[in-house]
Design a protein around this motif. Structure first.
Motif, PDB file in Angstrom:
ATOM      1  N   PRO A  67      36.867  38.603  33.081  1.00  0.00           N
ATOM      2  CA  PRO A  67      38.571  39.522  33.289  1.00  0.00           C
ATOM      3  C   PRO A  67      38.709  39.810  34.706  1.00  0.00           C
ATOM      4  O   PRO A  67      37.809  39.497  35.648  1.00  0.00           O
ATOM      5  N   ARG A  68      39.771  39.567  35.343  1.00  0.00           N
ATOM      6  CA  ARG A  68      40.292  40.068  36.714  1.00  0.00           C
ATOM      7  C   ARG A  68      39.229  41.402  37.410  1.00  0.00           C
ATOM      8  O   ARG A  68      38.609  41.998  35.818  1.00  0.00           O
ATOM      9  N   VAL A  69      38.783  40.858  38.507  1.00  0.00           N
ATOM     10  CA  VAL A  69      38.622  42.324  38.520  1.00  0.00           C
ATOM     11  C   VAL A  69      38.690  43.537  39.402  1.00  0.00           C
ATOM     12  O   VAL A  69      38.322  44.467  39.104  1.00  0.00           O
ATOM     13  N   ALA A  91      42.540  34.292  42.869  1.00  0.00           N
ATOM     14  CA  ALA A  91      41.692  35.381  44.255  1.00  0.00           C
ATOM     15  C   ALA A  91      40.845  36.244  43.626  1.00  0.00           C
ATOM     16  O   ALA A  91      40.477  37.298  44.031  1.00  0.00           O
ATOM     17  N   ASP A  92      41.075  36.288  41.782  1.00  0.00           N
ATOM     18  CA  ASP A  92      40.962  38.031  41.189  1.00  0.00           C
ATOM     19  C   ASP A  92      39.036  37.705  40.457  1.00  0.00           C
ATOM     20  O   ASP A  92      38.747  38.547  39.519  1.00  0.00           O
ATOM     21  N   LEU A  93      38.716  36.243  40.899  1.00  0.00           N
ATOM     22  CA  LEU A  93      36.899  36.282  40.556  1.00  0.00           C
ATOM     23  C   LEU A  93      36.951  35.880  39.465  1.00  0.00           C
ATOM     24  O   LEU A  93      36.036  35.742  38.056  1.00  0.00           O
ATOM     25  N   GLN A  94      38.184  35.759  38.744  1.00  0.00           N
ATOM     26  CA  GLN A  94      38.383  34.607  37.220  1.00  0.00           C
ATOM     27  C   GLN A  94      37.764  33.764  36.676  1.00  0.00           C
ATOM     28  O   GLN A  94      36.629  33.388  36.158  1.00  0.00           O
ATOM     29  N   ASP A  95      37.762  33.026  37.933  1.00  0.00           N
ATOM     30  CA  ASP A  95      36.735  32.377  38.344  1.00  0.00           C
ATOM     31  C   ASP A  95      36.095  32.396  39.025  1.00  0.00           C
ATOM     32  O   ASP A  95      35.281  32.181  40.124  1.00  0.00           O
TER      33      ASP A  95
HETATM   34 MG    MG Z   1      43.829  35.696  37.281  1.00  0.00          MG
END
Ligand code: MG
Ligand code: UDP
Length: 316
Positions: free
Chosen positions: A199-201, A95-99
């Motif tokens: 990195p995490r957003v 969910a953190d847009l690291q992908d």
């Molecule tokens: Mg993450």
């Protein structure tokens, strides 16, 4: 039209969700000829995550969600996602847009070429400490050695899975899950895609070192019973030392005509009995290991093709 489910486990992600929906929306509208389902698994979040998801669902009917009763951990959230996903393929994403969602078209492209498991491998990992990178690298190495199976390095859960992989994973219903090793275990045609890990957003990582160590131990113990064999291995040198010392004491007794001394007798007794004990532990461990493997109730094999038709592993 083929349907693709994007499964996103979310735990206390209220800060990331707006960015996530925005980026996903953009990219999924650009991809034609596919229907998308955006399936969020709310893993017992304590913040406004579920409210935000519900609001978003009102505006976009492609969004669906599974709301778990409490925080079960990412691994369990993932299997819940697999159980509820409707797509012909699924994509796991954080969910953190690291992908980066921008990789989705490439994943789909290889799926269309006939690959069943298109996984994204990190070229770089931004915003992560040296220690985390180093420990994660070592862990992969060790896991691979112990498990005696190829485990994809620098690969997280970001991947596209064909429906038959989904059904295969759904058959592995053990409670201590190590999904990463399961991806290797199921086999099928795999394809690697490289990407840069962002990195995490927003928000903070849900991991701490204690949790990571737990995950690492679960990974090793759920995959292999070889740590149980440790006792058997330790008993062997114990008996060798016992034998050598025994010969030494007896030889001294006959050659130098020296009576066995009390401490020598004690050492011999200790070595003998501890050796037997460790050996017995080893034997118990072997049986325990077999029981452990059996109780997992995994299917014994998975079929790739039958009479030229792809086996889909449907659950009846
Ligand atoms: Mg993450
Ligand atoms: N997550 C979850 N349950 C948990 C912990 C994490 O569903 O108990 C989700 C989290 O919301 C995120 C993903 O798993 O979408 C990865 O978590 P995180 O970014 O904290 O891990 P990292 O990227 O630092 O390894």
């Amino acid at each position: 039209m083929k349907k693709i489910s994007i499964i996103i486990p979310a735990y206390n992600e209220e800060e990331s969700l707006s960015f996530l929906f925005e980026r996903l929306n953009k990219i999924t509208r650009e991809i034609e000829n596919y229907e998308f389902e955006i399936l969020l698994v709310n893993d017992g979040s304590k913040d406004r995550t579920i409210e935000i998801i519900k609001e978003q669902r009102k505006q976009d009917n492609r969004i669906s969600y599974v709301d778990l009763s409490r925080n079960f951990g990412k691994e369990t959230a993932m299997i819940a996602g697999l159980d509820y996903a409707e797509g012909d393929a699924v994509i796991f994403m954080d969910a953190d847009l690291q992908d980066p969602p921008e990789l989705i078209p490439e994943l789909i492209k290889y799926w269309e070429e006939g690959y069943d498991d298109v996984y994204a491998r990190r070229k770089t990992r931004k915003g992560e400490t040296f220690l985390k990178k180093f420990t994660s690298k070592m862990y992969y190495k060790i896991l691979q050695k112990i498990a005696g199976m190829e485990i994809q390095r620098d690969t997280g859960d970001f991947r596209l899975l064909d429906r038959r992989c989904v059904n295969a994973l759904r058959k592995l219903r053990e409670s201590q899950r190590c999904t990463k090793s399961m991806f290797s275990w199921i086999g099928y045609k795999k394809k690697e895609v490289l990407y840069d890990r962002e990195p995490r957003v927003a928000g903070k990582t849900k991991w701490n070192y204690l949790k990571l160590i737990d995950l690492a131990i679960d990974g090793i113990t759920s995959f292999t019973t070889s740590p149980l064999r440790l006792a058997t291995y330790i008993s062997i040198p114990t008996f060798i030392i016992l034998g050598v010392y025994f010969i030494y004491v007896i030889a001294k007794c006959f050659v130098v005509h020296m009576a066995i001394q009390a401490f020598q007798a004690i050492i011999l007794l200790i070595l003998f009995f501890s050796g037997i004990q460790i050996l017995l532990f080893g034997i118990i461990g072997e049986y325990l290991g077999r029981i452990f493997v059996e109780t997992k109730n995994r299917p014994l094999y998975l079929v790739n093709e039958y009479n030229g038709e792809k086996e889909k592993n449907e659950i009846k």
